[in-house]
Design a protein around this motif. Structure first.
Motif, PDB file in Angstrom:
ATOM      1  N   ASP A 168      24.239 123.806  78.166  1.00  0.00           N
ATOM      2  CA  ASP A 168      25.479 124.555  77.969  1.00  0.00           C
ATOM      3  C   ASP A 168      26.620 123.766  78.603  1.00  0.00           C
ATOM      4  O   ASP A 168      26.823 123.810  79.815  1.00  0.00           O
ATOM      5  N   SER A 347      20.519 126.860  75.797  1.00  0.00           N
ATOM      6  CA  SER A 347      21.764 127.475  75.361  1.00  0.00           C
ATOM      7  C   SER A 347      22.484 126.748  74.232  1.00  0.00           C
ATOM      8  O   SER A 347      23.628 127.067  73.945  1.00  0.00           O
ATOM      9  N   VAL A 381      22.259 131.561  76.416  1.00  0.00           N
ATOM     10  CA  VAL A 381      23.675 131.467  76.792  1.00  0.00           C
ATOM     11  C   VAL A 381      23.934 132.350  78.006  1.00  0.00           C
ATOM     12  O   VAL A 381      24.594 131.939  78.973  1.00  0.00           O
ATOM     13  N   SER A 384      22.014 130.841  81.125  1.00  0.00           N
ATOM     14  CA  SER A 384      22.641 129.680  81.779  1.00  0.00           C
ATOM     15  C   SER A 384      23.833 130.107  82.625  1.00  0.00           C
ATOM     16  O   SER A 384      24.064 129.563  83.709  1.00  0.00           O
TER      17      SER A 384
END
Length: 398
Positions: A168, A347, A381, A384
């Motif tokens: 990410d 992510s 997502v 992270s």
């Protein structure tokens, strides 16, 4: 005639060419220019994360043209570790002012806002167990943190390196800008390069850790999610995560606000702006300003080599963590979960989910894993951002 020759010699002596050819360590500029051209090549020809790799590569190119003074990192990285506002006012240029968005943590949350408007949480809501796969895929973050500590990095530096394993980029940039700004250039380049290489890095690990029979498992279609659930989900997640980890509130909150804007259906105009115009503008500013921090003095050293190595190490362990938990869930559900979707727990949305789909179809053409893999993918997502909040809380002030 002699005066003309003297003037030409003086012009050349004061040029960037002379710095590269004759100044001590001038070859380092040439190496960095070559690296910048490679990143631009990967973005244009192979389309590896071009929206960010292209501005990062060009920012790197600009920062390593000797004597152009495009950015002044002494404004941001100094003994006090605070912005030198006086020096910014007297010597700052465009790149310095754009970099404020990174240093002050403005760009990453706005990127998350845009991502939220483009993300469908329905697969995650339909199968909440996907949250476990997203959490398991954050294993690489903490393994890389431990590895970085063993190599002599400080806890804040190790935390910033470890977050690469979440795949990410905005989260990695925000964490590093808070904890270890001196490593921002190398960590940003590593994070986005590895995100771009998801289709290359993940499949061998997925095949290694699963059997052919597991890869052929066809999963049942998820249940239909109501509109009320879609609206309530971002509100509930924001409250729960922010109360537990206040340091993750800004990332998770912006992600969920973007998704709420999308799902509520009453603010279509600003939803489009956040997901398109604003997202595009911030992406340009973020990529270019981060690229400008990767000058020869801060980038070409052994620490950067270790960051690159630990980054791929983190990414590999994150993928493995998701797949291994997927195998456990497959066993517990008596073969109803295909372990390949666990790799999507990192992510990189939606690339990691597409990789799960592609590998699954290689072994069973009737296998459609994309929607199933999107659950762990969007969970990654959130995961992270939560992992970043934990690391920032642990390491801030050390």
């Amino acid at each position: 005639m002699g005066a003309i020759i003297t003037n030409l010699q003086q012009i050349f002596a004061n040029s960037g060419y002379a710095q590269i050819l004759f100044a001590e360590g001038g070859y380092r500029y040439a190496i960095m220019l070559a690296i910048a051209c490679v990143l631009i090549y990967l973005a244009i020809v192979h389309q590896f994360e071009p929206l960010l790799l292209l501005p990062i590569g060009f920012g790197m190119l600009m920062a390593n043209l000797p004597l152009d003074g495009i950015i002044h990192m002494e404004i941001f990285i100094n003994e006090t570790q605070h912005i030198n506002w006086e020096l910014l006012g007297t010597s700052g240029g465009l790149a310095d002012y754009l970099y404020l968005g990174v240093k002050l943590g403005i760009y990453p949350p706005l990127i998350f806002l845009g991502i939220g408007t483009m993300t469908d949480f329905e697969p995650l809501i339909a199968r909440p167990s996907s949250l476990l796969l997203g959490a398991a895929a954050q294993l690489g973050i903490f393994v890389a943190y431990a590895g970085a500590r063993l190599l002599g990095f400080t806890p804040p530096e190790a935390a910033s390196i470890g977050i690469i394993g979440g795949a990410d980029g905005p989260t990695a940039i925000l964490t590093t800008s808070i904890l270890a700004p001196a490593l921002l250039g190398s960590i940003a380049v590593a994070a986005y390069c590895y995100m771009a290489l998801v289709p290359v890095i993940q499949p061998p690990i997925m095949r290694l850790l699963t059997t052919e029979k597991e890869r052929q498992i066809i999963m049942e279609a998820p249940r239909k999610v109501s509109h009320t659930e879609k609206v309530l989900f971002p509100i509930i997640v924001t409250i729960l995560v922010s109360l537990l980890l206040p340091d993750a509130a800004i990332l998770v909150g912006c992600l969920m606000m973007g998704n709420l804007m999308k799902e509520c259906g009453v603010v279509e105009r600003i939803t489009k702006t956040a997901g398109n115009e604003l997202m595009n503008i911030i992406t340009i500013f973020l990529g270019f300003s981060v690229g400008c921090t990767t000058n020869a003095e801060t980038f070409l050293n052994m620490r950067t080599v270790m960051v690159i190595f630990l980054g791929v190490f983190a990414f590999a362990f994150g993928t493995a963590g998701g797949v291994l938990l997927g195998k456990v869930m497959c066993l517990v559900t008596h073969g109803k979960i295909n372990p390949l979707i666990g790799s999507a727990g990192v992510s990189a949305v939606p690339m990691a989910a597409r990789v799960s789909q592609k590998v699954g179809q290689e072994y069973n053409p009737r296998n459609y894993l994309l929607m199933h893999a999107m659950g762990p993918n969007v969970a990654g997502v959130i995961g992270s951002a939560v992992a970043a909040g934990i690391l920032i809380n642990m390491c801030r002030g050390m």
